[in-house]
Motif scaffolding. Structure first.
Motif, PDB file in Angstrom:
ATOM      1  N   ASN A 166      -7.148 -71.628 -38.686  1.00 32.15           N
ATOM      2  CA  ASN A 166      -7.929 -70.731 -39.535  1.00 32.15           C
ATOM      3  C   ASN A 166      -9.366 -70.604 -39.057  1.00 32.15           C
ATOM      4  O   ASN A 166      -9.955 -69.519 -39.126  1.00 32.15           O
ATOM      5  N   THR A 167      -9.937 -71.702 -38.567  1.00 28.98           N
ATOM      6  CA  THR A 167     -11.293 -71.625 -38.030  1.00 28.98           C
ATOM      7  C   THR A 167     -11.333 -70.747 -36.791  1.00 28.98           C
ATOM      8  O   THR A 167     -12.216 -69.886 -36.639  1.00 28.98           O
ATOM      9  N   TYR A 168     -10.372 -70.938 -35.922  1.00 31.12           N
ATOM     10  CA  TYR A 168     -10.303 -70.132 -34.698  1.00 31.12           C
ATOM     11  C   TYR A 168     -10.109 -68.654 -35.025  1.00 31.12           C
ATOM     12  O   TYR A 168     -10.838 -67.784 -34.512  1.00 31.12           O
ATOM     13  N   GLN A 169      -9.142 -68.342 -35.893  1.00 30.63           N
ATOM     14  CA  GLN A 169      -8.877 -66.945 -36.231  1.00 30.63           C
ATOM     15  C   GLN A 169     -10.037 -66.330 -37.005  1.00 30.63           C
ATOM     16  O   GLN A 169     -10.345 -65.141 -36.836  1.00 30.63           O
ATOM     17  N   GLY A 170     -10.676 -67.117 -37.864  1.00 30.71           N
ATOM     18  CA  GLY A 170     -11.813 -66.591 -38.601  1.00 30.71           C
ATOM     19  C   GLY A 170     -12.955 -66.187 -37.693  1.00 30.71           C
ATOM     20  O   GLY A 170     -13.573 -65.128 -37.874  1.00 30.71           O
ATOM     21  N   LEU A 171     -13.246 -67.001 -36.683  1.00 29.69           N
ATOM     22  CA  LEU A 171     -14.303 -66.660 -35.735  1.00 29.69           C
ATOM     23  C   LEU A 171     -13.911 -65.462 -34.884  1.00 29.69           C
ATOM     24  O   LEU A 171     -14.749 -64.610 -34.567  1.00 29.69           O
ATOM     25  N   ARG A 172     -12.653 -65.389 -34.506  1.00 32.70           N
ATOM     26  CA  ARG A 172     -12.187 -64.271 -33.679  1.00 32.70           C
ATOM     27  C   ARG A 172     -12.205 -62.950 -34.444  1.00 32.70           C
ATOM     28  O   ARG A 172     -12.372 -61.889 -33.828  1.00 32.70           O
ATOM     29  N   ASN A 173     -12.057 -63.003 -35.767  1.00 32.74           N
ATOM     30  CA  ASN A 173     -11.953 -61.781 -36.560  1.00 32.74           C
ATOM     31  C   ASN A 173     -13.274 -61.313 -37.147  1.00 32.74           C
ATOM     32  O   ASN A 173     -13.281 -60.359 -37.939  1.00 32.74           O
ATOM     33  N   VAL A 174     -14.370 -61.973 -36.806  1.00 29.30           N
ATOM     34  CA  VAL A 174     -15.673 -61.467 -37.250  1.00 29.30           C
ATOM     35  C   VAL A 174     -15.901 -60.096 -36.608  1.00 29.30           C
ATOM     36  O   VAL A 174     -15.763 -59.945 -35.390  1.00 29.30           O
ATOM     37  N   PRO A 175     -16.223 -59.067 -37.381  1.00 31.17           N
ATOM     38  CA  PRO A 175     -16.386 -57.722 -36.813  1.00 31.17           C
ATOM     39  C   PRO A 175     -17.418 -57.676 -35.687  1.00 31.17           C
ATOM     40  O   PRO A 175     -18.479 -58.299 -35.781  1.00 31.17           O
ATOM     41  N   LYS A 176     -17.094 -56.963 -34.627  1.00 28.26           N
ATOM     42  CA  LYS A 176     -18.006 -56.863 -33.486  1.00 28.26           C
ATOM     43  C   LYS A 176     -19.302 -56.162 -33.855  1.00 28.26           C
ATOM     44  O   LYS A 176     -20.340 -56.397 -33.216  1.00 28.26           O
TER      45      LYS A 176
END
Length: 283
Positions: A166-176
């Motif tokens: 969840n930490t990994y996916q949360g950081l990856r999904n922060v809008p560009k």
């Protein structure tokens, strides 16, 4: 009415709310009705349990009546036996959760912030995460024995996977767009981390921690059933072996109540921490 180019203008049509939204508005229930619905199934199950014991559909040794179970619960609370087992189980869960969540957050941040570490660690982590908990048990028993370290490590593994993913996916999904805006304002790396990435990924991170803690509580029972001489899982195992079904059911009720309370507590904390998002959605 014609437009400038001679075409007929289409009048604006007011969008109708979705069917689910209209139904919720039409059949909105109050807090009393919601509470009554929440207790309906448990009360029906309790009534069915009482009726089963009254009609002796099952032997009383197999399924004791609710009154006997609640009397046993009161006696174990007064004697302090239940508190002793409960405190030991809670310490195991908190210790394993703290270890697993800490490692999970560190791994998730490492893979989410570094492309090199992501390529290096993520495939191996996914491979290891696919191995079920019982698959690790024989190896860990050889390495750690059956003492307290084994229990803490197995509980920690239950928190490690959801916290990491969840930490990994949360950081990856922060809008560009957030990152581009931060670069326009010339934020440094630490400013981007603390003011952009962490707030943007926090809902996913918290969900991972919440799921990890509730999963740790579920794994605790399995761990204590396998190898323990104290704790709630031990109460279940010992009650089953001695045919003390009232003690076993007391342990089941306590495990369910504590797990439900933990989940509701974490949900309330999440609503409090993320109240700014709900305010934005309402506005």
């Amino acid at each position: 009415m014609a437009g400038i180019d001679g075409t007929q203008a289409v009048p604006a049509v007011k969008a109708r709310p979705a069917l689910a939204t209209r139904l919720r508005g039409r059949y909105r229930r109050g807090p009393v009705a919601n509470l009554a619905l929440a207790w309906l199934v448990p009360l029906l199950l309790l009534g069915l349990w009482w009726l089963s014991a009254e009609r002796q559909w099952l032997s009383l040794q197999t399924l004791p009546p609710p009154g006997q179970v609640f009397d046993t619960l009161g006696a174990m609370l007064r004697s302090g036996e239940l508190w002793d087992h409960l405190s030991i189980s809670l310490l195991r869960v908190l210790g394993g959760f703290a270890l697993g969540a800490s490692l999970g957050l560190a791994l998730g941040f490492a893979m989410g912030l570094s492309a090199i570490l992501r390529e290096l660690l993520y495939p191996t982590f996914r491979l290891l995460a696919c191995v079920p908990l019982l698959g690790w048990l024989p190896l860990l028993m050889l390495l750690l024995g059956i003492d307290e370290a084994l229990k803490v490590v197995l509980i920690a593994k239950a928190a490690l996977i959801p916290a990491t993913l969840n930490t990994y996916q949360g950081l990856r999904n922060v809008p560009k767009q957030y990152l581009e805006l931060a670069r326009v304002y010339r934020f440094g790396r630490w400013q981007i981390l603390w003011r952009v990435l962490l707030p943007g990924a926090f809902p996913a991170i918290w969900s991972g921690l919440r799921y990890g803690l509730t999963h740790c509580w579920l794994v605790l029972v399995l761990v204590e059933l396998l190898a323990a001489s104290e704790g709630l899982g031990y109460l279940m195992s010992n009650g089953q072996q001695l045919m003390q079904m009232d003690v076993l059911l007391v342990a089941v009720l306590v495990v369910g109540a504590i797990g439900f309370t933990l989940d509701k507590l974490l949900a309330a904390i999440e609503r409090h921490l993320l109240r700014w998002r709900h305010q934005e959605q309402r506005s």
